[in-house]
Design an enzyme around this catalytic site. Sequence first.
Site, PDB file in Angstrom:
ATOM      1  NE  ARG A  56      -3.044   0.561   3.244  1.00 11.09           N
ATOM      2  CZ  ARG A  56      -2.624   1.224   4.336  1.00 11.09           C
ATOM      3  NH1 ARG A  56      -2.314   2.492   4.254  1.00 11.09           N
ATOM      4  NH2 ARG A  56      -2.536   0.593   5.484  1.00 11.09           N
ATOM      5  CE1 TYR A 109     -11.807  13.230 -17.102  1.00  7.61           C
ATOM      6  CE2 TYR A 109     -11.675  13.080 -14.714  1.00  7.61           C
ATOM      7  CZ  TYR A 109     -11.952  12.507 -15.946  1.00  7.61           C
ATOM      8  OH  TYR A 109     -12.381  11.211 -16.009  1.00  7.61           O
ATOM      9  CG  ASP A 181      -5.253  16.958 -15.842  1.00  6.54           C
ATOM     10  OD1 ASP A 181      -4.463  16.399 -16.619  1.00  6.54           O
ATOM     11  OD2 ASP A 181      -6.381  16.503 -15.558  1.00  6.54           O
ATOM     12  CE  LYS A 206      -8.084   9.266 -19.941  1.00  4.25           C
ATOM     13  NZ  LYS A 206      -8.389  10.498 -19.251  1.00  4.25           N
TER      14      LYS A 206
HETATM   15  C1  LIG Z   1      -9.127  10.832 -18.021  1.00 10.07           C
HETATM   16  C2  LIG Z   1      -8.674  12.101 -17.432  1.00 10.07           C
HETATM   17  C3  LIG Z   1      -8.558  12.282 -16.046  1.00 10.07           C
HETATM   18  C4  LIG Z   1      -8.984  11.222 -15.069  1.00 10.07           C
HETATM   19  O1  LIG Z   1      -8.164  10.122 -15.128  1.00 10.07           O
HETATM   20  P1  LIG Z   1      -8.687   8.636 -14.737  1.00 10.07           P
HETATM   21  O2  LIG Z   1      -7.442   7.844 -14.874  1.00 10.07           O
HETATM   22  O3  LIG Z   1      -9.750   8.298 -15.722  1.00 10.07           O
HETATM   23  O4  LIG Z   1      -9.196   8.714 -13.344  1.00 10.07           O
HETATM   24  C5  LIG Z   1      -8.073  13.474 -15.591  1.00 10.07           C
HETATM   25  N1  LIG Z   1      -7.744  14.475 -16.424  1.00 10.07           N
HETATM   26  C6  LIG Z   1      -7.847  14.346 -17.755  1.00 10.07           C
HETATM   27  C7  LIG Z   1      -7.468  15.490 -18.617  1.00 10.07           C
HETATM   28  C8  LIG Z   1      -8.329  13.169 -18.299  1.00 10.07           C
HETATM   29  O5  LIG Z   1      -8.454  13.064 -19.618  1.00 10.07           O
END
Ligand SMILES: *Cc1c(COP(=O)(O)O)cnc(C)c1O
Length: 390
Positions: A56, A109, A181, A206
């Site tokens: 963890r 997001y 982000d 992604k």
């Molecule tokens: C998909 C996404 C997230 C969230 O990520 P997860 O792995 O799906 O929780 C956050 N920011 C952006 C820009 C995204 O495309």
Amino acid sequence: MNEIDIGEILHHMGERDLPSNAVSPPIFQTSIFSFASFDDFKKAMDDEQKSFIYSRGNNPTVNLVELKIAALEGGERAKLVSSGSAAISHCIMGFVKAGDHIVAVRDCYSWAHHLMSDYLPRFGVETSYVDGRDSAEFEAAIRPNTKLIYLESPTTLTFKLQDIGAVAAIAKAHGIKTVIDNTWCTPLYQNPIALGIDLVLHSVSKYLGGHSDVVAGVIIGSDRDISHIFAAEFQQFGTVPDPFMAWLVLRGMRTLHVRLAAHDAAGREVAAFLEGHQAVESVLHPFLGSYPQAELAARQMRGGASLFSFRLKTRDVKKVKAFVDNLTLFKLAVSWGGYESLVFPNAVSPFAGGIIPEDRVSLIRVHIGLEDRKLLIADLDRALMAMDCA
Ligand SMILES: *Cc1c(COP(=O)(O)O)cnc(C)c1O
């Protein structure tokens, strides 16, 4: 960062002395680690964040991903977590308390927006949203109790950019923590820490994973900030990245530079095709020459993703349906960053009262995969024609 450094990180870093001269690193599928003596056990417990005690906290497969991503982003340390959303929650909740205020980009997001607008008010944290394209808006929104500025550049539905260096400078002058982000660019095409940002996060689901087979997130920052998140958020909420997921991320990252170059070129080609199509009103892609923020895009990012949006001329949801249903190569799905092309018609989103806002009816987001570009363009062209005849 040059190609040699990127290759060194993706292909060699942390992998020089693998057991039995293995080429692919082992998956440490273990929950616990044991100790030879009381003294060894005690030493590890006294330095929990740097020791292998329990998965963890740390796990060697997970730590290898963290080592590479921290190096790619130019940060001191990274923490892999179970999703991009977990990364968002940790970065935000780790640095605010009751009575504090956040300034955030409005089109961030959806789950980041949800956290700040619906969840955090329960704990006495307020958020002001700004469009973000004009840096002066951040300065104007700052209050005496503002503790955090939350960015996403570009935003991943509307593709609005913030001038990262300018916003970081404003935040620094007020002693405010900054989070971004950076999922769209990946660490290869934009490094916000070098521009003055404190914490960078990615949805690893992604491009970093890259094959639509993992859900993961990562946070990069100073050793101090990551230690704080590790102790105060990550261990507490248990957003554990499992070793097999981490191994899949390592495998995906080996081809990151090759995939991204191909995605970027394909994205620009398809965006240019759509921009010239009679059924299309506008294309939201930061690297189109006609894009209002093209100059900032070129200054701030070394390349782009193949995720972008466009608006159809029609406002008739039946026509939007006809377009989407006539596509044969694009899969209808959320998310992006895999090898496959995807379409996300914004009209499928659950809107308040069931009414699709006028500006969202014909907003289509596409992810251009690694398939043959000519076939993808032909598929879009055919579906656009079929829509016009529907
Ligand atoms: C998909 C996404 C997230 C969230 O990520 P997860 O792995 O799906 O929780 C956050 N920011 C952006 C820009 C995204 O495309």
